[in-house]
Design an enzyme around this catalytic site. Structure first.
Site, PDB file in Angstrom:
ATOM      1  N   ARG A  78      52.235  64.683  62.617  1.00 34.02           N
ATOM      2  CA  ARG A  78      51.164  64.271  61.637  1.00 34.02           C
ATOM      3  C   ARG A  78      51.844  63.541  60.196  1.00 34.02           C
ATOM      4  O   ARG A  78      52.499  64.185  59.720  1.00 34.02           O
ATOM      5  CB  ARG A  78      50.317  65.489  61.344  1.00 34.02           C
ATOM      6  CG  ARG A  78      49.116  65.158  60.404  1.00 34.02           C
ATOM      7  CD  ARG A  78      48.418  66.859  60.328  1.00 34.02           C
ATOM      8  NE  ARG A  78      47.402  66.540  59.413  1.00 34.02           N
ATOM      9  CZ  ARG A  78      47.220  67.157  58.175  1.00 34.02           C
ATOM     10  NH1 ARG A  78      48.279  67.804  57.519  1.00 34.02           N
ATOM     11  NH2 ARG A  78      46.198  67.005  57.454  1.00 34.02           N
ATOM     12  N   ASN A 155      42.979  65.213  54.273  1.00 35.04           N
ATOM     13  CA  ASN A 155      43.590  66.256  54.364  1.00 35.04           C
ATOM     14  C   ASN A 155      42.968  67.231  53.171  1.00 35.04           C
ATOM     15  O   ASN A 155      42.423  67.002  52.371  1.00 35.04           O
ATOM     16  CB  ASN A 155      44.981  66.228  53.769  1.00 35.04           C
ATOM     17  CG  ASN A 155      45.684  67.419  53.674  1.00 35.04           C
ATOM     18  OD1 ASN A 155      46.097  68.173  54.851  1.00 35.04           O
ATOM     19  ND2 ASN A 155      46.091  68.011  52.650  1.00 35.04           N
ATOM     20  N   GLU A 156      42.763  68.614  54.063  1.00 34.29           N
ATOM     21  CA  GLU A 156      42.260  69.675  53.017  1.00 34.29           C
ATOM     22  C   GLU A 156      40.857  69.192  52.231  1.00 34.29           C
ATOM     23  O   GLU A 156      41.008  69.459  50.684  1.00 34.29           O
ATOM     24  CB  GLU A 156      43.181  70.459  52.447  1.00 34.29           C
ATOM     25  CG  GLU A 156      44.150  71.024  53.386  1.00 34.29           C
ATOM     26  CD  GLU A 156      45.569  71.818  52.970  1.00 34.29           C
ATOM     27  OE1 GLU A 156      45.321  72.005  51.657  1.00 34.29           O
ATOM     28  OE2 GLU A 156      46.284  72.255  53.609  1.00 34.29           O
ATOM     29  N   HIS A 222      43.910  74.842  58.840  1.00 31.24           N
ATOM     30  CA  HIS A 222      45.203  75.307  58.357  1.00 31.24           C
ATOM     31  C   HIS A 222      45.431  76.571  58.186  1.00 31.24           C
ATOM     32  O   HIS A 222      44.615  77.197  57.393  1.00 31.24           O
ATOM     33  CB  HIS A 222      45.525  74.431  57.135  1.00 31.24           C
ATOM     34  CG  HIS A 222      45.244  72.880  57.300  1.00 31.24           C
ATOM     35  ND1 HIS A 222      45.697  71.975  56.097  1.00 31.24           N
ATOM     36  CD2 HIS A 222      45.323  71.953  58.429  1.00 31.24           C
ATOM     37  CE1 HIS A 222      45.545  70.728  56.827  1.00 31.24           C
ATOM     38  NE2 HIS A 222      45.182  70.862  57.917  1.00 31.24           N
ATOM     39  N   TYR A 224      47.770  79.481  56.586  1.00 31.84           N
ATOM     40  CA  TYR A 224      48.923  79.852  55.743  1.00 31.84           C
ATOM     41  C   TYR A 224      48.402  81.501  55.423  1.00 31.84           C
ATOM     42  O   TYR A 224      48.176  82.310  56.457  1.00 31.84           O
ATOM     43  CB  TYR A 224      48.991  79.421  54.327  1.00 31.84           C
ATOM     44  CG  TYR A 224      49.304  77.587  54.839  1.00 31.84           C
ATOM     45  CD1 TYR A 224      50.650  77.628  54.856  1.00 31.84           C
ATOM     46  CD2 TYR A 224      48.611  76.596  54.858  1.00 31.84           C
ATOM     47  CE1 TYR A 224      51.287  76.139  55.229  1.00 31.84           C
ATOM     48  CE2 TYR A 224      48.878  75.131  55.231  1.00 31.84           C
ATOM     49  CZ  TYR A 224      50.114  75.255  55.321  1.00 31.84           C
ATOM     50  OH  TYR A 224      50.758  73.853  55.679  1.00 31.84           O
ATOM     51  N   GLU A 251      47.972  72.448  60.332  1.00 27.48           N
ATOM     52  CA  GLU A 251      49.070  72.757  59.434  1.00 27.48           C
ATOM     53  C   GLU A 251      49.260  74.304  59.473  1.00 27.48           C
ATOM     54  O   GLU A 251      48.428  75.044  59.734  1.00 27.48           O
ATOM     55  CB  GLU A 251      48.761  72.446  58.034  1.00 27.48           C
ATOM     56  CG  GLU A 251      48.865  70.992  57.637  1.00 27.48           C
ATOM     57  CD  GLU A 251      48.908  70.884  56.016  1.00 27.48           C
ATOM     58  OE1 GLU A 251      49.072  71.650  55.235  1.00 27.48           O
ATOM     59  OE2 GLU A 251      48.581  69.790  55.700  1.00 27.48           O
ATOM     60  N   TRP A 281      54.005  72.764  59.153  1.00 24.73           N
ATOM     61  CA  TRP A 281      54.262  71.926  57.940  1.00 24.73           C
ATOM     62  C   TRP A 281      55.627  72.752  57.404  1.00 24.73           C
ATOM     63  O   TRP A 281      55.777  73.939  57.189  1.00 24.73           O
ATOM     64  CB  TRP A 281      53.306  72.674  56.797  1.00 24.73           C
ATOM     65  CG  TRP A 281      53.120  71.914  55.661  1.00 24.73           C
ATOM     66  CD1 TRP A 281      54.129  72.042  54.495  1.00 24.73           C
ATOM     67  CD2 TRP A 281      52.860  70.410  55.332  1.00 24.73           C
ATOM     68  NE1 TRP A 281      54.166  71.316  53.541  1.00 24.73           N
ATOM     69  CE2 TRP A 281      53.342  70.212  54.020  1.00 24.73           C
ATOM     70  CE3 TRP A 281      51.955  69.514  56.095  1.00 24.73           C
ATOM     71  CZ2 TRP A 281      52.921  68.897  53.350  1.00 24.73           C
ATOM     72  CZ3 TRP A 281      51.690  68.469  55.320  1.00 24.73           C
ATOM     73  CH2 TRP A 281      52.196  68.177  54.034  1.00 24.73           C
TER      74      TRP A 281
END
Length: 536
Positions: A78, A155-156, A222, A224, A251, A281
């Protein structure tokens, strides 16, 4: 956070409608496309992304990284691009070169605009509409690349401020790209900085998917520190799969930060179980270097995070399959590779060992090797490699291990198991350290303290764990510079991303707020990674 995460469960996805949309999309399928909730290649072969993110727009000279990422076994990359709103726009010729480099290195290329990051909360962020205009401006570059390129619109593209505002602009951007004639599979990121902790993407996924007339749309979550428990991860991923809606982990991170400790093991294991893509990531160049998979863009200097992603259980080397558009996964190949040689051990430390073995052969080609630990009549995967050597990390000091190796080819055929090698790890080294503890201020029922942890040795300490005990019933209620877990009086502290490395001769400070009774005695002893530190 628990209450907020509970909102995710409110989303309702409709599998019947999702499957109907994918079926209609088959008629317009060009190259990579969606069918029955799965990402397929143009020939109908199921394609599961296994790769990493690469920050091209900030490091445009690091195109060698694509070859390095491929050499470590990835099938997808990516690529971070910019549309000119926040960072200098990547030109059509630059994007064409990126696509060419991806193809030369037999990688599927996910292209994303990063300028949209955190819109609505970050005032510097651009809109999805602006990102869509950028992609339309690249139409001539993208045309004919549908077998090789996925377009990740932005992105985001929404922060934590009013994330419900994400839905309408996402639908509008999708339709704008389709009206302009782009036929590529489109990827859309979630709001809440990509983590969807308020469930907006989950609740609205069906309406967003239905807005794409081709049905060639995939959602990207994503993961995290919001996703720090197995239940949160499995619940989210299963919700999309059960509804027949395409999803990947676009991610994710593993190292702990000041907000929590992501459960990357469950992310990777569940992605493998459900055959969902994941893209870690990120390759290198992070301002927070704990997330660098490779140090200074050097593939020979993988971080512990990089080793986990490329060579660990359910990692890239173990699970990636090259896209068939490049010849990966030769149809009809049923012949397993020959048995690799018995491994030999070198560079044995307290926590790691390097294993090497003579290479296997195969009628088509050996794709990689799986290293297993043997014990108690069973085996467990510990590492994977695309070459005939690997460093196994995360071992326990002073412990006996037995390892063996399997070879596999691109079709998934696996060899017989090699002979075993026995290894005993070394003793745990002493960690020279000193700790200064002080109470900054006190009030009835509470106090503020800080802990200064100094590395008195000659080598940097990374990824540390500090343990101490309160004697008078004190509890840590809030901490910065680290993350505290407490059992009774015993407190364990994991570092934040910005305190994770303590250079030789350097120090880091962790602050906290605590609750107390009438007495507030300082802890008597501290251990760093199991070794007692001096107190100052």
């Amino acid at each position: 956070m628990t209450v907020l995460l509970g909102l995710v469960a409110l989303g309702v996805l409709s599998p019947a409608t999702a499957q109907a949309r994918t079926a209609s999309g088959d008629l317009a399928a060009t190259g990579l496309h969606i069918s029955d909730g799965r990402l397929l290649e143009g020939n109908g072969n199921d394609f599961v992304m296994r790769g990493v993110n690469h920050a091209h727009t900030w490091y445009p000279g690091e195109t060698q990284s694509l070859a390095d990422i491929k050499a470590l076994g990835a099938n997808t990359v990516r690529v971070v691009l910019a549309d000119g709103h926040r960072w200098s726009a990547n030109s059509p010729s630059d994007v064409a070169n990126v696509i060419s480099q991806c193809k030369a290195n037999r990688l599927i290329c996910v292209l994303e605009v990063h300028d949209t990051t955190g819109y609505g909360e970050d005032t510097a962020a651009g809109t999805l509409d602006q990102a869509a205009d950028y992609w339309i401006g690249l139409k001539d570059v993208l045309a004919g690349q549908e077998d090789y390129v996925v377009v990740n619109i932005g992105n985001e593209p929404w922060g934590n401020t009013d994330p419900a505002g994400w839905t309408a602009p996402t639908i509008a951007a999708i339709q704008k790209l389709r009206n302009a004639g782009l036929q590529h599979t489109i990827m859309v990121d979630a709001p809440n900085w990509g983590q969807d902790w308020q469930g907006v993407m989950r609740a609205n996924a069906q309406s967003v998917y239905a807005a794409d007339p081709t049905g060639n749309l995939i959602f990207s979550i994503h993961m995290y520190s919001v996703f720090d428990t197995a239940a949160e991860i499995t619940d989210y991923l299963h919700a999309f799969v059960d509804a027949g809606l395409p999803l990947l982990i676009g991610e994710f991170g593993g190292p702990a930060d000041q907000w929590g400790d992501p459960d990357e093991d469950t992310m990777m294991a569940t992605a493998q179980q459900l055959k969902l893509g994941y893209l870690a990531w990120s390759w290198s160049g992070n301002t927070d270097p704990i997330l660098d998979l490779a140090t200074d863009f050097d593939p020979s200097r993988l971080s512990s995070w990089g080793q986990r992603i490329f060579n660990g259980t359910n990692g890239i080397a173990q699970t990636a399959r090259e896209a068939t558009v490049y010849g990966g996964g030769t149809p009809g190949d049923t012949q397993a590779p020959s048995t690799p040689g018995t491994p030999t051990a070198s560079a044995v430390t307290a926590t790691s060992v390097t294993l090497g073995w003579s290479a296997a052969t195969d009628n088509v080609g050996v794709a990689g090797y799986d290293v297993v630990r043997i014990g108690g009549g069973s085996e467990s995967a510990v590492a994977a490699s695309t070459t005939n050597a690997v460093t196994v990390t995360g071992l326990t000091a002073g412990t006996a291990y037995s390892f063996a190796v399997y070879a596999r080819d691109a079709a998934g055929n696996r060899s017989a198991r090699s002979g075993t090698v026995n290894v005993t790890t070394g003793s745990a080294p002493a960690t020279p350290c000193s700790v200064g503890y002080r109470v900054v201020g006190e009030w009835p029922g509470g106090f503020q303290g800080d802990i200064t942890l100094r590395n008195t040795g000659t080598a940097a300490v990374t990824g540390w764990k500090l343990v101490f005990a309160f004697a008078d019933g004190q509890t840590v209620t809030n901490m910065w510079g680290g993350t505290a877990t407490q059992s009774g009086g015993t407190v364990s502290v994991a570092p934040a991303s910005y305190t994770s490395t303590i250079p030789a001769g350097g120090s880091v400070t962790v602050g906290f707020i605590g609750a107390k009774g009438a007495t507030n005695t300082a802890p008597a002893a501290f251990t760093l990674n199991g070794t007692t530190c001096a107190t100052t």
